[in-house]
Design a protein around this motif. Structure first.
Motif, PDB file in Angstrom:
ATOM      1  N   ASN A 120      -1.854   2.153   8.980  1.00 37.76           N
ATOM      2  CA  ASN A 120      -3.208   2.823   9.767  1.00 37.76           C
ATOM      3  C   ASN A 120      -4.451   2.351   9.124  1.00 37.76           C
ATOM      4  O   ASN A 120      -5.535   2.948   9.503  1.00 37.76           O
ATOM      5  N   GLU A 121      -4.405   1.732   8.036  1.00 39.13           N
ATOM      6  CA  GLU A 121      -5.644   1.470   7.016  1.00 39.13           C
ATOM      7  C   GLU A 121      -6.563   0.687   7.737  1.00 39.13           C
ATOM      8  O   GLU A 121      -6.174  -0.433   8.693  1.00 39.13           O
ATOM      9  N   ALA A 122      -7.889   0.932   7.685  1.00 39.55           N
ATOM     10  CA  ALA A 122      -8.734  -0.042   8.720  1.00 39.55           C
ATOM     11  C   ALA A 122      -8.973  -1.317   8.000  1.00 39.55           C
ATOM     12  O   ALA A 122      -9.435  -2.206   8.761  1.00 39.55           O
ATOM     13  N   ASP A 123      -8.590  -1.612   6.674  1.00 39.79           N
ATOM     14  CA  ASP A 123      -8.931  -3.045   6.146  1.00 39.79           C
ATOM     15  C   ASP A 123      -7.239  -3.439   6.056  1.00 39.79           C
ATOM     16  O   ASP A 123      -6.705  -2.517   5.176  1.00 39.79           O
ATOM     17  N   ALA A 124      -6.757  -4.407   6.604  1.00 35.84           N
ATOM     18  CA  ALA A 124      -5.591  -4.682   6.325  1.00 35.84           C
ATOM     19  C   ALA A 124      -5.065  -6.153   6.769  1.00 35.84           C
ATOM     20  O   ALA A 124      -5.878  -6.525   7.614  1.00 35.84           O
ATOM     21  N   VAL A 125      -4.015  -6.699   6.218  1.00 35.92           N
ATOM     22  CA  VAL A 125      -3.488  -7.969   6.438  1.00 35.92           C
ATOM     23  C   VAL A 125      -2.163  -7.785   7.077  1.00 35.92           C
ATOM     24  O   VAL A 125      -1.489  -7.356   6.155  1.00 35.92           O
ATOM     25  N   ALA A 126      -1.755  -8.837   8.072  1.00 38.29           N
ATOM     26  CA  ALA A 126      -0.367  -8.787   8.139  1.00 38.29           C
ATOM     27  C   ALA A 126       0.278 -10.180   8.315  1.00 38.29           C
ATOM     28  O   ALA A 126      -0.537 -11.118   9.065  1.00 38.29           O
ATOM     29  N   VAL A 127       1.377 -10.740   7.644  1.00 36.90           N
ATOM     30  CA  VAL A 127       1.988 -11.741   8.004  1.00 36.90           C
ATOM     31  C   VAL A 127       3.291 -11.812   8.416  1.00 36.90           C
ATOM     32  O   VAL A 127       4.013 -10.919   7.940  1.00 36.90           O
ATOM     33  N   VAL A 128       3.693 -12.420   9.546  1.00 39.68           N
ATOM     34  CA  VAL A 128       4.826 -12.414  10.348  1.00 39.68           C
ATOM     35  C   VAL A 128       5.484 -13.873   9.918  1.00 39.68           C
ATOM     36  O   VAL A 128       4.500 -14.828  10.011  1.00 39.68           O
ATOM     37  N   CYS A 129       6.947 -13.668   9.596  1.00 40.43           N
ATOM     38  CA  CYS A 129       7.574 -15.046   9.385  1.00 40.43           C
ATOM     39  C   CYS A 129       8.858 -14.746  10.139  1.00 40.43           C
ATOM     40  O   CYS A 129       9.812 -14.132   9.543  1.00 40.43           O
ATOM     41  N   GLY A 130       8.952 -15.130  11.333  1.00 43.70           N
ATOM     42  CA  GLY A 130      10.188 -14.943  11.777  1.00 43.70           C
ATOM     43  C   GLY A 130      10.408 -16.176  12.612  1.00 43.70           C
ATOM     44  O   GLY A 130      10.743 -16.987  11.912  1.00 43.70           O
ATOM     45  N   THR A 131      10.571 -16.413  13.638  1.00 48.86           N
ATOM     46  CA  THR A 131      10.914 -17.642  14.474  1.00 48.86           C
ATOM     47  C   THR A 131       9.699 -18.706  14.140  1.00 48.86           C
ATOM     48  O   THR A 131       9.731 -19.872  13.593  1.00 48.86           O
TER      49      THR A 131
END
Length: 341
Positions: A123-134
């Protein structure tokens, strides 16, 4: 919206990935009231009209389970809504449906499923997400509202990796090993075994004549990791490349947002990552240590419907207690939901 509507109202959250779509209804205290699941809802895979019909069906299942309680807010996060133009077009396309606007006139929030993954991890305001699925994709947010996102349209937009692409490369290398254009690899045996076929040529012909759908290439991803663990050099290079691509996404996004110089959560999720392959995870850790040492990994094993539900509650102003209740109940129901991606 009446006081009764507000008291009895519910929020709806939908998360649609490359393989499954989950929906959940929560009351304003964060309690899970209903769940539903369907196949992929990615517009890139099934088309916009089919996506809307699928979501409409899920909403119908949810309504039947909640006895028609008023819907206050819908938050919909879908794989395949990668470009802002796609998000806007989809939002316009659903305006005629009752669930696209809450009982108080609040419009549905629509965006890419990466935002649900991001919220599930932090819930941090500065963040990065990487998804590696399909597939593979990345998003970053900064406290001032700046967002960094990518087209995520595969090779044409510079992407490399994800379960489908790994499967495509596995078949490519197996075909070249068979005809002599490439090095020997155990994928020559693993690829046809995955599909229950006699040999690589049979797989090629099955795909060419439509007996195997192109989307089924993602089923080869586990075989690539297994072959790498068993010492196959070709598969090992694919796993190493996948780790490097994940790190490159993270480093690039942190740099775009001027976050490389401060501790920032890096949320990782998706079926490929959640398998926690030792070689893949080790490559990611080493890459981050060298290129983004202040990033700290938050590995999401919960389904991203958790993040979608939290975002829906936040949209109607629910407080910490409701969010904690939703997190606990959705996490408890983990087995009922798909893993990210």
């Amino acid at each position: 919206m009446s006081a009764a509507d507000s008291q009895d109202g519910i929020v709806l959250a939908v998360d649609g990935g490359g393989s499954k779509t989950d929906a959940v209804a929560l009351d304003l205290a964060g309690h899970v009231l209903a769940t539903a699941r369907a196949a992929t809802s990615s517009p890139h895979i099934i088309g916009v009209d089919a996506t809307i019909a699928l979501i409409d069906g899920l909403v119908g299942e949810i309504a039947a389970q909640t006895d028609g309680r008023p819907l206050l807010q819908a938050n919909i996060y879908l794989s395949g809504l990668d470009l802002p133009a796609e998000v806007d077009a989809f939002s316009r396309s659903i305006r005629g449906f009752s669930w696209a606007s809450g009982s108080g006139g609040r419009p549905a929030i629509v965006d890419n499923d990466l935002f649900a993954l991001l919220r599930a991890g932090t819930n941090e305001a500065d963040a990065v997400a990487v998804v590696c699925g399909t597939g593979i994709n990345c998003v970053g947010v900064r406290a001032d509202g700046t967002v960094a996102r990518y087209a995520s349209l595969g090779m044409i937009s510079g992407d490399w990796g994800g379960g489908w692409h790994l499967g495509e490369k596995a078949l490519w290398h197996a075909a070249r090993a068979v005809d002599g254009r490439g090095p020997a690899t155990s994928l020559v045996k693993a690829v046809p075994e995955t599909f229950g076929l006699a040999d690589v040529q049979a797989v090629i012909e099955a795909m060419h004549f439509g007996r195997l759908a192109n989307a089924e290439l993602s089923a080869l991803s586990p075989a690539v990791f297994r072959a790498a663990r068993e010492g196959d050099a070709v598969a090992g290079r694919l796993v190493d490349r996948q780790a490097d691509e994940i790190v490159t996404f993270a480093e690039t996004t942190l740099r775009k947002l001027d976050l490389l110089d401060r501790p920032t959560p890096l949320v990782l999720g998706g079926g490929v990552i959640s398998a926690r392959d030792e070689r893949l995870m080790g490559g990611i850790e080493r890459g981050l240590a060298a290129r983004a040492p202040l990033a700290h990994v938050e590995l999401v094993t919960a389904a991203p419907i958790l993040g979608a539900g939290l975002l829906a509650l936040e949209a109607v102003g629910s407080g910490r207690d409701a969010l904690a209740t939703a997190r606990a109940e959705l996490s408890f129901r983990q087995a009922s939901f798909s893993v990210a991606g």
